[in-house]
Structure formats: C-alpha cells, structure tokens
Design an enzyme around this catalytic site. Structure first.
Site, mmCIF file in Angstrom:
data_model
loop_
_atom_site.group_PDB
_atom_site.id
_atom_site.type_symbol
_atom_site.label_atom_id
_atom_site.label_comp_id
_atom_site.label_asym_id
_atom_site.label_seq_id
_atom_site.Cartn_x
_atom_site.Cartn_y
_atom_site.Cartn_z
ATOM 1 N N SER A 124 0.838 -1.203 0.000
ATOM 2 C CA SER A 124 0.000 0.000 0.000
ATOM 3 C C SER A 124 0.873 1.252 0.000
ATOM 4 C CB SER A 124 -0.841 -0.030 1.274
ATOM 5 O OG SER A 124 -1.465 1.193 1.492
ATOM 6 N N TYR A 149 -2.094 -1.148 10.851
ATOM 7 C CA TYR A 149 -2.350 -1.705 9.521
ATOM 8 C C TYR A 149 -1.173 -1.382 8.585
ATOM 9 C CZ TYR A 149 -3.774 -1.877 4.711
ATOM 10 O OH TYR A 149 -3.767 -2.127 3.359
ATOM 11 N N LYS A 153 1.986 -3.780 6.758
ATOM 12 C CA LYS A 153 2.402 -3.823 5.341
ATOM 13 C C LYS A 153 3.917 -3.599 5.218
ATOM 14 C CE LYS A 153 -1.528 -4.594 3.503
ATOM 15 N NZ LYS A 153 -1.797 -5.873 2.865
HETATM 16 P P1 NAD Z 1 -10.864 -7.140 1.279
HETATM 17 O O1 NAD Z 1 -11.083 -7.119 2.736
HETATM 18 O O2 NAD Z 1 -12.037 -6.926 0.391
HETATM 19 O O3 NAD Z 1 -10.158 -8.505 0.843
HETATM 20 C C1 NAD Z 1 -9.317 -9.236 1.681
HETATM 21 C C2 NAD Z 1 -9.807 -10.666 1.697
HETATM 22 O O4 NAD Z 1 -8.940 -11.447 2.529
HETATM 23 C C3 NAD Z 1 -11.217 -10.813 2.250
HETATM 24 O O5 NAD Z 1 -11.995 -11.598 1.368
HETATM 25 C C4 NAD Z 1 -11.008 -11.511 3.587
HETATM 26 O O6 NAD Z 1 -12.105 -12.337 3.908
HETATM 27 C C5 NAD Z 1 -9.728 -12.276 3.357
HETATM 28 N N1 NAD Z 1 -8.922 -12.564 4.546
HETATM 29 C C6 NAD Z 1 -8.498 -11.699 5.500
HETATM 30 N N2 NAD Z 1 -7.768 -12.346 6.425
HETATM 31 C C7 NAD Z 1 -7.717 -13.647 6.058
HETATM 32 C C8 NAD Z 1 -7.109 -14.802 6.598
HETATM 33 N N3 NAD Z 1 -6.427 -14.770 7.733
HETATM 34 N N4 NAD Z 1 -7.262 -15.979 5.953
HETATM 35 C C9 NAD Z 1 -7.963 -16.046 4.807
HETATM 36 N N5 NAD Z 1 -8.566 -14.979 4.225
HETATM 37 C C10 NAD Z 1 -8.436 -13.793 4.866
HETATM 38 O O7 NAD Z 1 -9.733 -6.068 0.969
HETATM 39 P P2 NAD Z 1 -9.207 -5.508 -0.432
HETATM 40 O O8 NAD Z 1 -9.546 -4.080 -0.497
HETATM 41 O O9 NAD Z 1 -9.586 -6.412 -1.531
HETATM 42 O O10 NAD Z 1 -7.651 -5.596 -0.171
HETATM 43 C C11 NAD Z 1 -6.871 -6.682 -0.586
HETATM 44 C C12 NAD Z 1 -5.446 -6.478 -0.116
HETATM 45 O O11 NAD Z 1 -4.970 -5.249 -0.649
HETATM 46 C C13 NAD Z 1 -5.314 -6.359 1.402
HETATM 47 O O12 NAD Z 1 -4.119 -6.996 1.787
HETATM 48 C C14 NAD Z 1 -5.234 -4.876 1.638
HETATM 49 O O13 NAD Z 1 -4.535 -4.567 2.799
HETATM 50 C C15 NAD Z 1 -4.475 -4.419 0.398
HETATM 51 N N6 NAD Z 1 -4.710 -3.008 0.059
HETATM 52 C C16 NAD Z 1 -6.003 -2.543 -0.067
HETATM 53 C C17 NAD Z 1 -6.220 -1.196 -0.370
HETATM 54 C C18 NAD Z 1 -7.620 -0.647 -0.459
HETATM 55 O O14 NAD Z 1 -7.766 0.584 -0.343
HETATM 56 N N7 NAD Z 1 -8.649 -1.447 -0.695
HETATM 57 C C19 NAD Z 1 -5.138 -0.353 -0.574
HETATM 58 C C20 NAD Z 1 -3.854 -0.860 -0.461
HETATM 59 C C21 NAD Z 1 -3.654 -2.194 -0.128
HETATM 60 C C1 WQD Z 2 -9.494 9.523 1.078
HETATM 61 C C2 WQD Z 2 -9.707 11.016 1.335
HETATM 62 C C3 WQD Z 2 -9.955 11.566 3.655
HETATM 63 C C4 WQD Z 2 -13.758 9.427 4.204
HETATM 64 C C5 WQD Z 2 -6.787 4.581 3.148
HETATM 65 C C6 WQD Z 2 -5.687 3.853 3.869
HETATM 66 C C7 WQD Z 2 -4.641 3.402 2.906
HETATM 67 C C8 WQD Z 2 -5.253 2.610 1.750
HETATM 68 C C9 WQD Z 2 -6.404 3.310 1.139
HETATM 69 C C10 WQD Z 2 -5.121 0.310 2.292
HETATM 70 C C11 WQD Z 2 -8.932 11.546 2.526
HETATM 71 C C12 WQD Z 2 -11.236 11.845 2.905
HETATM 72 C C13 WQD Z 2 -12.606 9.961 3.685
HETATM 73 C C14 WQD Z 2 -14.795 10.301 4.616
HETATM 74 C C15 WQD Z 2 -13.473 12.160 3.889
HETATM 75 N N1 WQD Z 2 -5.795 1.371 2.187
HETATM 76 N N2 WQD Z 2 -12.461 11.299 3.509
HETATM 77 N N3 WQD Z 2 -14.605 11.626 4.421
HETATM 78 O O1 WQD Z 2 -7.067 7.603 3.906
HETATM 79 O O2 WQD Z 2 -6.222 7.963 1.540
HETATM 80 O O3 WQD Z 2 -6.221 5.722 2.506
HETATM 81 O O4 WQD Z 2 -7.332 3.712 2.154
HETATM 82 O O5 WQD Z 2 -3.956 0.149 2.206
HETATM 83 O O6 WQD Z 2 -3.763 2.643 3.632
HETATM 84 O O7 WQD Z 2 -5.119 4.727 4.824
HETATM 85 O O8 WQD Z 2 -8.372 6.748 1.915
HETATM 86 O O9 WQD Z 2 -10.726 6.704 1.261
HETATM 87 O O10 WQD Z 2 -10.137 6.816 3.713
HETATM 88 O O11 WQD Z 2 -9.732 8.806 2.286
HETATM 89 O O12 WQD Z 2 -13.359 13.372 3.747
HETATM 90 O O13 WQD Z 2 -15.847 9.867 5.131
HETATM 91 O O14 WQD Z 2 -11.087 11.203 1.658
HETATM 92 O O15 WQD Z 2 -9.724 12.529 4.626
HETATM 93 O O16 WQD Z 2 -8.526 12.843 2.214
HETATM 94 P P1 WQD Z 2 -6.923 7.124 2.538
HETATM 95 P P2 WQD Z 2 -9.805 7.192 2.324
#
Ligand code: NAD
Ligand code: WQD
Length: 332
Positions: A124, A149, A153
């Site tokens: 991330s 979190y 990562k």
């Molecule tokens: P998500 O929660 O939709 O998907 C994660 C999946 O992993 C879920 O289906 C959950 O049930 C499963 N899971 C969690 N822990 C588990 C375990 N111990 N054993 C088996 N399954 C398990 O999340 P996502 O948004 O699809 O994210 C996927 C990956 O990408 C995550 O590692 C997340 O941290 C990373 N990521 C997400 C974002 C975002 O903003 N969505 C941004 C950066 C990184």
């Molecule tokens: C985006 C913008 C908020 C909600 C997070 C994690 C990051 C990654 C992605 C996994 C910001 C603003 C948000 C609301 C708002 N996930 N906001 N009102 O914080 O950039 O990143 O998700 O890895 O690790 O930190 O994403 O969607 O929460 O926020 O004003 O109700 O929207 O302040 O500027 P963020 P976000």
C-alpha cells in the site's frame, strides 16, 4: 500448475481473479470470508464462465492451508488476504499484526516446504507515511507509518525482501496500491464493506443510496487546490490488470520488484464528490468537519516504473470509476 490467490473473494482479489481466469490461468482461491461473502464465488463463475478451486481456510490454520499445497501444484501466489481497516487496526493491533504478519509467515513457510518461489504481495502507498515529495516514486523513503495496519504492510514488505535475499531463486513483487475505487462493469463485483465504511467512495455510495444522511469531509484547510485531501484514485480493474503484469515479470526474474500502482493524478475529496454527482446525476450531501487524525494532505503516485518495466498503465479515469462504483451500488 496453479496460481494460489489468497483473499480472492475480497474486493481487489475478486477483480484480479476475473482477469486471471479470462487469461486462462488455473486458480486455487483461499479465503475465510472474514470480510467477504461466499456469493462472490458464483459471481466470478458467472462473469467468466470458468471454474476454479476454492478452499474456505484461514491463513493462520497451517494444517488446513497445507492441504491446499498438498492437493495442488502451486507455482505462484498472489497474496491479498489481510485485514485492512485503518481505524480498527489502532484499536486491535494484536489481531492486525497476527492476522497479516503471522498469516503471511505461515504462507511463506508452506511455500518454502512445497518449493513455490513466487509471490505478488498487496502492499500500500501507506508504507510511504507522509510523503516528502509528490508524485511518490518507489525510491521515496518508507516508514513512519501512522497505524498498525500500515506498519503490518511495511513489516511484510521487509520479511519478503529478507526471504528473497536468503534464496536467490525466490521472486517477489511488492505492489503499492494507491486508492482503489470503481467496480467491475457487470455490476456484480465491487466493494461491499460489512461495517460503516472508513473509505471515501464506499461512504459516498452510502449517502447516495440514502443509507447515511451526509458525508463528512475531513478538513478543508490542507495546502491543496480546494483545501481537501488529494489522493490518487485508481480503478480496481486497472489495478487487477497490474497483478497479471507483475506476475509475468516475476515468472521471468528472481529478486524483489517494487511498483507503485496508481494513475499519477491527484483528485481532491470535493472533486471526487462533484464528479460522482455529475456523472451519476445524483445528489450527495456533505459538510466540512475537522481533519481525521493520521490523514495526510496529498498522496499520488509516479507510476512510470510500472509503465517502463511492466508495460502497465491505468486506463480508466475518475468519471468511469464513479460510474462503475455507482452501478455496483445500485445493483446490490
Ligand atoms: P478485502 O477485505 O475486500 O479482501 C481481503 C480478503 O482477505 C477478504 O476476502 C477476507 O475475507 C480475506 N482474509 C483476510 N484475512 C484472512 C485470513 N487470515 N485468511 C484467509 N482470508 C483472509 O480487501 P481488499 O480491499 O480487496 O484488499 C486486498 C489487499 O490489498 C489487502 O491486503 C489490503 O490490505 C491491500 N490493500 C487494499 C487497499 C484498499 O484501499 N482497498 C489499498 C492498499 C492495499
Ligand atoms: C481519502 C480522502 C480523507 C472518508 C486509506 C488507507 C490506505 C489505503 C487506502 C489500504 C482523505 C477523505 C474519507 C470520509 C473524507 N488502504 N475522507 N470523508 O485515507 O487515503 O487511505 O485507504 O492500504 O492505507 O489509509 O483513503 O478513502 O479513507 O480517504 O473526507 O468519510 O477522503 O480525509 O482525504 P486514505 P480514504
């Protein structure tokens, strides 16, 4: 030979599964449904008209995870499984570190035992903390994460790099995602959080659907174009495609590869809200509130390394992201 997709029922995992199946890859999916629903599996079959193996297993359950390796010839792993709610991770650090880090260690132990040496990892942009410069390149300093979190990562990235160092045949792609939004064109897959969403787009969808009354915009006094936070929103289908390119790369080359997956464009909270309202012709009420602790002002990627080395670029713009997010929301 199969690819193991952990967390394949989740938001980004499911979209990646579609792309992999459409490319003709053999897949084994593992998920414990802690943050997803079993119905997703049927939707994946419906969209692609293809099948895959599925195991409902927790990564922490080594005995049952081992069966997956015993019963299948796993050549590579795409590792999405993890807990991802930033706020919750501050309340429950032990659960977050255990699930994300121990889960990865169990997986790596079995990969080693079964001689599987390729892994693509969902990292991330959060590993950059509050970036010194934007656009962020992969050379920017990592660390200073502001929540467990993000730190999980960072630690997993380090663990994977150490594994690569210890075994010169091992290959790792660390994919640093920016802000994934949007949904599959079919309207069948998208982000469907069980709890009140923390992230902006799921909250906008909740307000647009009338589930929540009003969107809180967290601060309008940042040093940005309109004072609200600026992020690099990326369509989840573009992100999914990036995984296939990364997999191609690590199939050819050992060692650690690190890529930012973003568009390179920054949009403010208000720009995203206004675009959403315009393209979907629906109102989204909002009010300005205090800043959210731990938020940064601006975060967007320099994605040129992924372009040069993987031949990957994000194709969808923010209008498409807003339309597809809404299409999923109204269909579900
Ligand atoms: P998500 O929660 O939709 O998907 C994660 C999946 O992993 C879920 O289906 C959950 O049930 C499963 N899971 C969690 N822990 C588990 C375990 N111990 N054993 C088996 N399954 C398990 O999340 P996502 O948004 O699809 O994210 C996927 C990956 O990408 C995550 O590692 C997340 O941290 C990373 N990521 C997400 C974002 C975002 O903003 N969505 C941004 C950066 C990184
Ligand atoms: C985006 C913008 C908020 C909600 C997070 C994690 C990051 C990654 C992605 C996994 C910001 C603003 C948000 C609301 C708002 N996930 N906001 N009102 O914080 O950039 O990143 O998700 O890895 O690790 O930190 O994403 O969607 O929460 O926020 O004003 O109700 O929207 O302040 O500027 P963020 P976000």
């Amino acid at each position: 030979m199969s690819i193991l997709v952990t967390g394949g029922a989740g938001y980004i995992g499911s979209h990646t599964v579609v792309e992999l199946l459409e490319k003709g890859e053999e897949l084994v999916i593992v998920d414990n449904f802690v943050n997803s629903k079993p119905e997703v599996l049927d939707k994946l079959r419906k969209i692609t008209n293809k099948d895959f193996k599925f195991y409902e297993v927790d990564l922490l359950d080594e005995e049952n995870l081992e069966k997956v390796f015993q019963e299948n010839d796993i050549e590579s792993v795409i590792h999405f499984a993890g807990l991802k709610a930033v706020g919750e991770s501050v309340q429950k650090p032990i659960e977050y570190y255990h699930n994300n880090i121990t889960g990865t260690l169990v997986l790596l132990k079995l990969m080693k035992k079964y001689n599987c040496k390729r892994i693509v990892f969902s990292s991330s942009a959060t590993v950059y903390g509050d970036p010194e410069i934007v656009p962020i390149t992969e050379k920017c300093k990592v660390g200073n994460t502001t929540n467990p979190y993000g730190t999980s990562k960072l630690f997993i990235e380090r663990i994977l790099q150490d594994v690569c160092f210890s075994d010169k045949e091992f290959s790792v792609a660390l994919l640093r995602y920016f802000n994934p939004i949007g949904a599959h064109k079919s309207g069948l897959l998208g982000e469907d959080p069980n709890d009140i969403p923390n992230n902006l787009m799921p909250y906008i969808l909740g307000v647009a659907k009338g589930k929540y009354e009003i969107l809180n915009v967290f601060g309008n006094d940042y040093p940005t174009k309109d004072g609200t936070g600026v992020r690099d929103y990326i369509h989840v289908v573009d992100l999914a495609k990036g995984h296939l390119k990364a997999l191609d790369k690590i199939r050819k080359e050992a060692g650690t590869q690190i890529y930012n997956l973003g568009t390179g464009n920054g949009y403010s909270v208000l720009e995203l809200v206004e675009t959403f309202k315009r393209v979907n012709n629906i109102d989204v009420k909002y009010r300005i509130t205090d800043r959210r602790p731990g938020d940064i002002a601006v975060c967007y990627a320099d994605p040129s390394k992924a372009k040069q080395e993987l031949g990957w670029v994000a194709e969808y713009g923010v209008e498409e992201m807003c339309k597809d997010s809404w299409n999923f929301a109204v269909n579900n």
